[in-house]
Design an enzyme around this catalytic site. Structure first.
Site, PDB file in Angstrom:
ATOM      1  N   GLU A   1     -61.349 -24.657  41.537  1.00 23.67           N
ATOM      2  CA  GLU A   1     -60.589 -25.565  40.685  1.00 23.67           C
ATOM      3  C   GLU A   1     -60.738 -25.255  39.208  1.00 23.67           C
ATOM      4  O   GLU A   1     -61.000 -26.125  38.382  1.00 23.67           O
ATOM      5  CB  GLU A   1     -61.019 -27.020  40.971  1.00 23.67           C
ATOM      6  CG  GLU A   1     -59.960 -28.030  40.579  1.00 23.67           C
ATOM      7  CD  GLU A   1     -60.236 -29.403  41.159  1.00 23.67           C
ATOM      8  OE1 GLU A   1     -61.389 -29.815  41.222  1.00 23.67           O
ATOM      9  OE2 GLU A   1     -59.263 -30.051  41.580  1.00 23.67           O
TER      10      GLU A   1
ATOM     11  N   GLU B   1     -50.281 -37.634  50.852  1.00 23.40           N
ATOM     12  CA  GLU B   1     -50.673 -36.258  50.501  1.00 23.40           C
ATOM     13  C   GLU B   1     -49.596 -35.266  50.932  1.00 23.40           C
ATOM     14  O   GLU B   1     -49.403 -34.234  50.283  1.00 23.40           O
ATOM     15  CB  GLU B   1     -52.026 -35.904  51.139  1.00 23.40           C
ATOM     16  CG  GLU B   1     -53.195 -36.787  50.711  1.00 23.40           C
ATOM     17  CD  GLU B   1     -53.751 -36.455  49.318  1.00 23.40           C
ATOM     18  OE1 GLU B   1     -53.221 -35.560  48.629  1.00 23.40           O
ATOM     19  OE2 GLU B   1     -54.740 -37.113  48.917  1.00 23.40           O
TER      20      GLU B   1
ATOM     21  N   HIS C   1     -53.479 -38.321  41.693  1.00 18.91           N
ATOM     22  CA  HIS C   1     -54.871 -38.681  41.940  1.00 18.91           C
ATOM     23  C   HIS C   1     -55.563 -39.333  40.746  1.00 18.91           C
ATOM     24  O   HIS C   1     -56.501 -40.103  40.934  1.00 18.91           O
ATOM     25  CB  HIS C   1     -55.672 -37.451  42.392  1.00 18.91           C
ATOM     26  CG  HIS C   1     -55.405 -37.053  43.813  1.00 18.91           C
ATOM     27  ND1 HIS C   1     -54.147 -36.742  44.280  1.00 18.91           N
ATOM     28  CD2 HIS C   1     -56.237 -36.947  44.896  1.00 18.91           C
ATOM     29  CE1 HIS C   1     -54.223 -36.447  45.576  1.00 18.91           C
ATOM     30  NE2 HIS C   1     -55.463 -36.556  45.971  1.00 18.91           N
TER      31      HIS C   1
ATOM     32  N   ASN D   1     -54.019 -32.335  42.529  1.00 17.90           N
ATOM     33  CA  ASN D   1     -54.434 -33.703  42.213  1.00 17.90           C
ATOM     34  C   ASN D   1     -53.261 -34.567  41.729  1.00 17.90           C
ATOM     35  O   ASN D   1     -53.484 -35.635  41.157  1.00 17.90           O
ATOM     36  CB  ASN D   1     -55.551 -33.685  41.166  1.00 17.90           C
ATOM     37  CG  ASN D   1     -56.856 -33.169  41.743  1.00 17.90           C
ATOM     38  OD1 ASN D   1     -57.221 -33.520  42.854  1.00 17.90           O
ATOM     39  ND2 ASN D   1     -57.539 -32.327  40.989  1.00 17.90           N
TER      40      ASN D   1
ATOM     41  N   HIS E   1     -57.481 -44.198  50.168  1.00 18.21           N
ATOM     42  CA  HIS E   1     -57.251 -43.103  49.227  1.00 18.21           C
ATOM     43  C   HIS E   1     -55.767 -42.734  49.157  1.00 18.21           C
ATOM     44  O   HIS E   1     -55.197 -42.597  48.063  1.00 18.21           O
ATOM     45  CB  HIS E   1     -58.094 -41.881  49.634  1.00 18.21           C
ATOM     46  CG  HIS E   1     -57.834 -40.657  48.822  1.00 18.21           C
ATOM     47  ND1 HIS E   1     -58.200 -40.565  47.492  1.00 18.21           N
ATOM     48  CD2 HIS E   1     -57.242 -39.474  49.130  1.00 18.21           C
ATOM     49  CE1 HIS E   1     -57.843 -39.376  47.018  1.00 18.21           C
ATOM     50  NE2 HIS E   1     -57.261 -38.702  48.000  1.00 18.21           N
TER      51      HIS E   1
ATOM     52  N   HIS F   1     -57.219 -42.580  41.815  1.00 24.00           N
ATOM     53  CA  HIS F   1     -58.665 -42.813  41.777  1.00 24.00           C
ATOM     54  C   HIS F   1     -59.002 -44.069  40.972  1.00 24.00           C
ATOM     55  O   HIS F   1     -59.920 -44.805  41.327  1.00 24.00           O
ATOM     56  CB  HIS F   1     -59.382 -41.607  41.141  1.00 24.00           C
ATOM     57  CG  HIS F   1     -59.509 -40.424  42.049  1.00 24.00           C
ATOM     58  ND1 HIS F   1     -59.940 -39.201  41.604  1.00 24.00           N
ATOM     59  CD2 HIS F   1     -59.288 -40.297  43.378  1.00 24.00           C
ATOM     60  CE1 HIS F   1     -59.958 -38.345  42.627  1.00 24.00           C
ATOM     61  NE2 HIS F   1     -59.573 -38.988  43.704  1.00 24.00           N
TER      62      HIS F   1
END
Lengths: 379, 379
Positions: free
Chosen positions: B254, B202, B265, B262, B282, B269
């Site tokens: 958002e 991140e 992501h 994101n 994650h 995900h």
């Protein structure tokens, strides 16, 4: 409070033009439409139309055979497709497990953030659908289509959504406003008498604690309302929504003023929880709870005994219980009230009448509370 | 973006004065405190003090033996009593059933609306505690006490809370802001290396998609960060929180800009869900997902291949996977992405790089997506 003119007691057969009451909450403002025949009219549903997305009608197994197909038909021009989900009927099913059925359906349909949820039913369906809309993908639009009087005058307006927990009612929820509320008076024709009376409890609440002129109007029209006189219903639903709109607009998240709308609810919730959810209808608990709260107000010298008796008389004429259940001891009420969300640091807070059509929120001596409950418990 | 000066690579033994980054959201504004030793200091917790109410520390079974007693001790002067609840550790437990354990504890304690929840743990604890705080009695205050790097730089800031559903990650949740975020850098000393690398994913995200100067700083300090150099950590956590504060302040719910956060992501995900929550962390999914998103950006001609390789190199140096799992076919990614909440009406949206330190959200041809995944899947 403005003086209200009386409405003639006659059922109208012809369709009525919808009345609109606006809830003013900035960018969360929305209209309440009140009229007969709104549900079946596609024009009613145009504001939320999105031809790229799905509509989900959430209802219960009692209402589904009556109105779900009609609503789905009226919605169909506005969406890619319309789905219907019927939950089991009743307060006892208002829990996280049944809430999850809504998420299962939405995810099974690959519903995205533009999906619109329609809550077709009473307060339980409205509370669960609204909470599901608040949580699904952190928030999708929803519309309230209340089919009970109680939901039309109270639970569908104001954005309080929740489910119950075994240890307390409405303990898990959100403040989340609908985009639109549609009160079709025609659907009240199929409402059972017991549900009609339960709805009248919330109607009486507005008169007793906020609008004394409306209370007088109710005393003159209570029989017409029980008989589903459409003009009387139109006036009552409109007046209740106007009062609620004003209160919610001033205090969206129940920081103070809005608590007044819980008149009768502290006692009522204790009865509902104590008897097991579903044994007493919410409105029945509120009806009896208002009698207890009025008597407590009189006992503390806040209003005349005569006004408390006036409330009791109207509650009885509405077909509601005015005595607590014999099986529920006064001490049990106190236990149940302490865990109710209105409790703050262990002190139980009551909405008490301070005059005719006026109320405040305060604590009360436990001995007085116990005495009042004991005096108003069925033998 | 301002140019950042380099921070010397040396671990500091003496306590550091906390740095404060403010999240500006009107009446929902709150401070992020960054420093070493904050957790054990009662002064840290004074802002939420309420001697008439209960504090509940929600943590997990891994973090509890390390820090729960220290936090409870530091909180104790400020509350009537402090309770601790340890949830099972891991993304696989981030569901409605475990969320309900928090409600059970709150109701068992007769916790009222003044109760403060403290999320002591990583992203899972923070997401669940925040969502529980959003829902309990329709909202009680909560404080984030992130104990992983990932939570300190990303998940604890910004108010996104949620639980997972078997059909999708973070599908049930709320936007709900904490009152305070406390990033104690000292607790990162006990963080396993694998979790440290996951957090760096991140961190790299902010550099690659938003702040190219920060990306350069990271390339020079990635080894110091992996070694828990406290000054390097202080700079990285502060810079990430500053960037996130700016983005969240401009787009709390958002609606657009915030989606940039994101980056990596959508692919990540899909890997997490496809492998079963918990198999990949994650941050590992995001790390590999950034490599895929950068490659897709280059494939579509939005950035140079060289920049995509630069991202891959830094992700690898952070100790993160740069190839997707061999058992996950490209077609399965597409299925999983369509149900992800970033999908709108069936179109999969990707955060793609449009330059060095710049990104946008758009769709991409499925053939290109499949090609990129296939090229970046482990043999």
């Amino acid at each position: 409070m403005t003086t209200l003119t009386d409405t003639p007691d006659r059922r109208q057969a012809a369709p009525m033009a919808p009345t609109v009451v606006q809830i003013a909450l900035g960018d969360r403002s929305y209209p309440i439409l009140i009229g007969a025949g709104l549900l079946a009219d596609p024009a009613t549903w145009a504001p939320q139309a999105n031809r790229k997305s799905v509509a989900l009608v959430v209802t219960n197994t009692t209402v589904e055979p009556l109105y779900a197909a009609t609503l789905a038909q009226a919605l169909s021009p506005h969406f890619t497709r319309v789905r219907t989900l019927a939950l089991p009927d009743g307060e006892v099913h208002k829990d996280l497990a049944n809430l999850n059925l809504i998420f299962d359906e939405l995810l099974g349909q690959e519903a995205d953030r533009r999906t619109v949820l329609y809550a077709l039913g009473g307060g339980v369906v409205g509370d669960m659908t609204g909470f599901a809309a608040a949580c699904y993908m952190r928030g999708v639009p929803f519309v309230q289509v209340p089919t009970t009087l109680l939901a039309q005058v109270d639970s569908s307006v104001g954005g309080k959504t929740a489910v119950n927990h075994p240890l307390g009612k409405n303990m898990i929820g959100a403040f989340y406003q609908p985009r639109q509320v549609v009160c079709d008076l025609a659907v009240l024709d199929t409402l059972p008498d017991r549900e009609m009376s339960a709805g009248l409890a919330e109607v009486i609440k507005y008169g007793a604690s906020i609008d004394i002129d409306f209370l007088g109007w109710l005393e003159r029209h209570i029989d017409a309302l029980r008989a589903r006189d459409r003009a009387a219903l139109a006036h009552a639903v409109k007046r209740c929504c106007e009062i609620k709109a004003r209160v919610v607009g001033a205090d969206e998240k129940e920081a103070g003023l809005r608590e007044i709308l819980n008149f009768g609810h502290t006692f009522g919730h204790a009865i509902e929880a104590g008897m097991g959810y579903g044994a007493w209808l919410h409105g029945e608990g509120v009806g009896c709870g208002m009698v207890m709260a009025a008597a407590l107000s009189a006992r503390l010298g806040l209003v005349d005994e005569a006004f408390a008796r006036r409330i009791e008389s109207l509650v009885a004429r509405a077909g509601l219980p005015v005595r607590g259940p014999a099986s529920l001891a006064p001490g049990r009420y106190l236990e149940l009230m302490r865990v109710d969300k209105k409790a703050q640091g262990g002190d139980i807070r009551f909405v008490l009448l301070t005059g005719e059509g006026h109320a405040t929120v305060r604590t009360a001596p436990e001995a007085a509370v116990v005495d009042v409950i004991a005096a108003l418990t069925a033998a």
